[in-house]
Structures are given as C-alpha cells and as structure tokens.
Design a protein around this motif. Sequence first.
Motif, mmCIF file in Angstrom:
data_model
loop_
_atom_site.group_PDB
_atom_site.id
_atom_site.type_symbol
_atom_site.label_atom_id
_atom_site.label_comp_id
_atom_site.label_asym_id
_atom_site.label_seq_id
_atom_site.Cartn_x
_atom_site.Cartn_y
_atom_site.Cartn_z
ATOM 1 N N LEU A 114 11.534 3.878 -24.220
ATOM 2 C CA LEU A 114 10.664 4.449 -22.832
ATOM 3 C C LEU A 114 11.113 5.857 -23.118
ATOM 4 C CD1 LEU A 114 12.200 1.742 -20.876
ATOM 5 C CD2 LEU A 114 9.906 2.249 -21.496
ATOM 6 N N VAL A 115 11.610 6.420 -24.125
ATOM 7 C CA VAL A 115 11.752 8.107 -23.982
ATOM 8 C C VAL A 115 10.219 8.203 -24.370
ATOM 9 C CG1 VAL A 115 12.575 9.697 -25.335
ATOM 10 C CG2 VAL A 115 14.051 8.133 -25.031
ATOM 11 N N SER A 116 9.460 8.150 -24.821
ATOM 12 C CA SER A 116 8.020 8.327 -25.403
ATOM 13 C C SER A 116 6.805 8.365 -24.153
ATOM 14 C CB SER A 116 7.177 7.750 -26.251
ATOM 15 O OG SER A 116 7.327 6.421 -25.510
ATOM 16 N N CYS A 117 7.629 7.582 -23.119
ATOM 17 C CA CYS A 117 7.178 7.372 -21.390
ATOM 18 C C CYS A 117 7.272 8.870 -20.879
ATOM 19 C CB CYS A 117 7.356 6.148 -21.192
ATOM 20 S SG CYS A 117 6.785 4.617 -21.820
ATOM 21 N N VAL A 118 8.916 8.935 -20.732
ATOM 22 C CA VAL A 118 9.553 10.342 -20.545
ATOM 23 C C VAL A 118 8.760 11.301 -20.768
ATOM 24 C CG1 VAL A 118 11.232 12.051 -19.878
ATOM 25 C CG2 VAL A 118 11.320 9.494 -19.649
ATOM 26 N N ILE A 119 8.299 11.827 -22.514
ATOM 27 C CA ILE A 119 7.102 12.903 -22.355
ATOM 28 C C ILE A 119 5.769 12.691 -22.544
ATOM 29 C CG2 ILE A 119 7.039 13.902 -25.039
ATOM 30 C CD1 ILE A 119 9.141 12.144 -25.836
ATOM 31 N N SER A 120 5.423 11.848 -21.889
ATOM 32 C CA SER A 120 4.303 11.766 -22.220
ATOM 33 C C SER A 120 3.830 12.311 -20.323
ATOM 34 C CB SER A 120 3.644 10.190 -22.238
ATOM 35 O OG SER A 120 4.141 9.606 -20.323
ATOM 36 N N VAL A 121 4.697 12.056 -19.700
ATOM 37 C CA VAL A 121 4.627 12.703 -18.264
ATOM 38 C C VAL A 121 4.268 14.416 -18.120
ATOM 39 C CG1 VAL A 121 5.565 13.268 -15.915
ATOM 40 C CG2 VAL A 121 6.104 10.967 -16.881
ATOM 41 N N PHE A 122 4.573 14.736 -19.811
ATOM 42 C CA PHE A 122 4.725 16.237 -19.752
ATOM 43 C C PHE A 122 3.623 16.971 -20.688
ATOM 44 C CE2 PHE A 122 8.747 15.176 -18.502
ATOM 45 C CZ PHE A 122 8.714 15.933 -17.014
ATOM 46 N N MET A 123 3.304 16.293 -21.520
ATOM 47 C CA MET A 123 1.740 16.181 -22.041
ATOM 48 C C MET A 123 0.998 17.322 -22.125
ATOM 49 S SD MET A 123 3.947 15.803 -24.647
ATOM 50 C CE MET A 123 2.528 16.104 -26.634
ATOM 51 N N PRO A 124 -0.005 17.190 -22.364
ATOM 52 C CA PRO A 124 -1.634 17.391 -22.269
ATOM 53 C C PRO A 124 -2.541 16.132 -21.817
ATOM 54 C CG PRO A 124 -0.808 18.744 -24.097
ATOM 55 C CD PRO A 124 0.391 17.914 -23.877
#
Length: 589
Positions: free
Chosen positions: A394-404
């Motif tokens: 689920l860490v990738s979900c957190v990263i996705s929030v701040f991605m383009p």
Amino acid sequence: MARAAEQTGGGGCCGSCVSYFTSAKFLLYLGHSLSTWGDRMWHFAVSVFLVELYGNSLLLTAVYGLVVAGSVLLLGAIIGDWVDKNPRLKVAQTSLVVQNASVILCGIILMIVFLFKTQLLTLYSGWLLTMCYILVITIANIANLASTATAITIQRDWIVVVAGEDRSKLAANHIPSLPQTRDMNATVRRIDQLTNILAPMAVGQIMTFGSPVIGCGFISGWNLLSMCLEYLLLWKVYQKTPALALKATSKIEESELKQLNVQKDSELKPTEGVQLIEKDVTVSEPQQEKEIRCSAWIAEPFITFRDGWVAYYKQPVFLAGLGLAFLYMTVLGFDCITTGYAYTQGLSGSVLSLLMGASAITGIMGTVAFTWLRRKYGLVRTGFISGIAQFACLVSCVISVFMPGSPLDLTVSPFADIRTRLLEEQPLPTARPTDMSEISFTTGMHNWLNRSSSVNSDLEMSSDSVPLISVSLLFAGVITARVGLWSFDLTVTQLLQENVMESERGIINGVQNSMNYLLDLLHFIMVILAPNPEAFGLLVLISVSFVAMGHIMYFRFAQKTLGNQLFACCGLKSKAVSNDSPPCNSSTV
C-alpha cells in the motif's frame, strides 16, 4: 492379472471421482460458486449503475454504502443470533430466497429507471425518480442483509460441520482432520477470487458493448436460475451431512430458561400482595402477562445486541477480529467507491472488470500463500507476515497521491452542488485542445469527468491530458496488496473457527460482521463528506493509516499469544489461544 488390475484401478479411480463429485464438500463448493458469481456481478454492476444514474458523482454510491453498513452494524448481532437459534437448513434456504429475490426485483427497477429516466425526471418535479433511487437502495440493502446471514451460516458454520469437525476437535492439538477445515476455507476463498475474475468480466463486457438495461436483465435472470439450483444443492448437502441437523444450543436454552424464570417471578410477585382479593387477581393476571410478554418482545433485540457485543469483547481473539475490522476503513478496495472513482477517471466498465480480475488473481495467490505460511510458520505468525506484506504494497498508493496526474486539490469545496458544477461545464467539451491550457486545473478535472462518459474519450486524449502515472500506481498497490489481505483474512477466519464455541458461532460472527461494517460505515461517511475526486487522495492517506492501526492490533494479539516466540525461528509451542505456533521448519499444527 495385470489387465484385471488395470481395470480395477481404473474403476477405482472413476469411482473415487464420482464419489467426490457427489460428495457434500463438492456440492457445497458448487453452491457457493453459484452464489458468489451472482454476488460479484451485482456488487460490480450496482456501483457503476449508481454512478451513471447520478451524473458521475460518488454521492449516491456513498449513500448506498452508508445504508448497507449501518444496517449490518445494527442488525449483525441479531442476524447471528437468528442463525444460532434456528435450524441450519431453514436459515440457509430463507436467506438464499430473500437475497436472490431482492436482487431480481432491484434489477427490474433499475431497468425501468434506465428506460424511462427522462419521463421519471419530469414527473412530480423529479420526486418519482428520487423514490426509485430510495427503493433500489432499500431493496439492495435487504439483499445484503440476507447475504450476511448466508455468509455466516455457510462459511462460518456449515464448512466446519461438513469437514467433520466440532468445537473440541478444532481447539485440540495435532488433529489429523483439522487441515481439512483449513483446506476448505482456502478453497472457498479461491472460489471467491475466481468469481471475482470471471463475473465482473462477464457483466462488464455486457455493460460496455451492450447497455445497462441488458446488464440489469442478465443479472436478474442469472439470480433467478441460480436461486433454484442453490436451493437444491443446499438440500443435497444437508441430506449427505447428518451432523448439520444437530446444533449445540445449551447456552441458548439456559438463557431462555433464565428469562422464563424471571418472568415467572415477576408474575408471582404482584399476586403475593393481593391473595385475599381473588377477583382482582384473576382480572389483572392476563393483563400483566400480556404486558410482560410485550415488553420482553420489545427488549429482546436490544438484549441480544448487548449480549452479543459483550460476548465478542470477551473472546480471546478479540484483538485479531478488531484488527480485521479496521481494514474495512479504506477506499483501497474494489468496492463501489473505488470503482466509482475509477469510472470518473475515464476507465470503462471493460477496463474495470479486467482490473478486478487482476486483483482476484492476486487474491488467489494470497490463499496459496496462506496455506504455505500456515504450514511453515503457524497460524498466528501467518497473520503477522500477511499484515506486513499488505502494508508494504500500500506504500505505492501513498506515493500515487503526490504523483503527476493525481486529482488531489483540497481547494475545491467538497460541499459544492454536483449538478450545478456539471451544468457549468457543459460548453467545455467543445473547446479546442489549444484552449485547454487557459482552463484552471479544477475545471479541467470536471471536463475530464464529462469526457469520461464518452465512448471516444480515449481517442480524444492528447499529450496535454492528465498522465496515468497516479492512477496506475494506485491500482498497482491495491491489486498487489490483495495477497497479504486475503492471507490475513483467512488467518482471522481460522482463529474464529477454532476458538469460538459452536453455540455462539452465529452471534460472534454476526458481531464481527457488525464491526467490519462499522468501520465500513465510517469510510462511507468520509466519502460523503468529500465526494469529489479532488479529495480522493486525502481519503487514500486516511485509509492507509487505518490499515496500519489494524495490523498493530493484530501484532498486539500475536504478542499476547506467542510472547517472545513471535520473532523466534525455534521454540516451544504456546499454551495460549491457538495452540498453534510450531517452529519455523515444522509442518505440524
């Protein structure tokens, strides 16, 4: 002699195959497959239907989820108590008929709404259409309550009995037949995941290349056919398993006797003071008895609700169950909220069905991982390892929030009128691509919402369109996390089966469902407060936080159960709840 041996061996193999395909275990699997197929089709379709009916807004789906979660929260313990107090066959057949009949009726109403939406919108200032929405949500909620009763009685009770287990065997050490229950749990979960692949794909293709009306008709027809077949299969399983006719109801009978004694005492006390006036006694006794019965009838659901939650709190696996419930406070699952959000991002029903199929594949991998981890590390450690794996994904979900490409924009008011915003954006699709740079980010996102409902929207996307990095990372995390999620779910399910008495199995699992839906209810309230896609990133961060808290609770349970042996590769078995902490290289239970 050799030929005779070959014929005997072939006959034995054929006979064993016939015996398996006619066994109660296989018939239970078959009935569960039919049931979950219909459930998955309806679960996938209803979220898309509600989003499409309400102008690409998540509000109606959030209201639907709120009603469903609130109903199970309030009635979960009562449903479980009803499962405990009634014969198994009656419970299974009643819940089956109510569930399928409700879905059929809901499908028919949705077909009418899709066909005559324009006419319904003009009648009585749109109130008739609103009543249709309310009716659909109400009937769908009844179907979900019946589905809850079915899940409790089949997955938490019938499986244990069909596997040949009773409460004492499940709690004992080194029982040869105990792996059979574990295997049945894992097989049922694999069936769930396979239907997650096939059922949404089927209805998704029908909705994409056909129409929502055809999709509603297909789901209604399927549930009608499935209801008849499942009813017959339940009867066959019941006939082949005589133990299903027996139920441990000693605690229930004791509580009923206590209530009767209390009623008798309360009936005798008024008569002690008026023994000399026989006429008054004879007149008042029927009235008092009627009042006592009415008050007991009114208070019984509240008493059941209270007793169920108290009994759940006293269970040794309370923290494990609470940890599982916290995993429901999330938008990172393929429920109506996530499906609706993906729909607003321009993903069609066909693409969503493929994503759900991918998540089902990883879910099957989770059931396989559970079997291997359970054999190698023990049941309690399996839950701990599964929790770490889920959180890491689920860490990738957190990263996705701040991605383009992320629609996160907290400056957009979540309380703005969705319909007004959509009306203001109607002229935007006619703008040329060169003019898009002059439009604000928020307005561009709403234009994306409008264009997402068009079949040719993918062809209109240019290099200036929103990147898919964010949504790709989001769904990558959600899909891969299913491995740890389903392994953890099987762990807690096994703990409840092994450590809950048979006479309390229904009510405890009913309260567990209530706990699950309590957190599910909170997540729907959260979406109602922030229904716009721009706030979805904030919901993702909150969801990951609750998942972390749930696994911390399970870690506390594992620490209490295993003590210092939680991280040890070798050591003695714990004498605590599960009696199930073999060394890391042991395959015994």
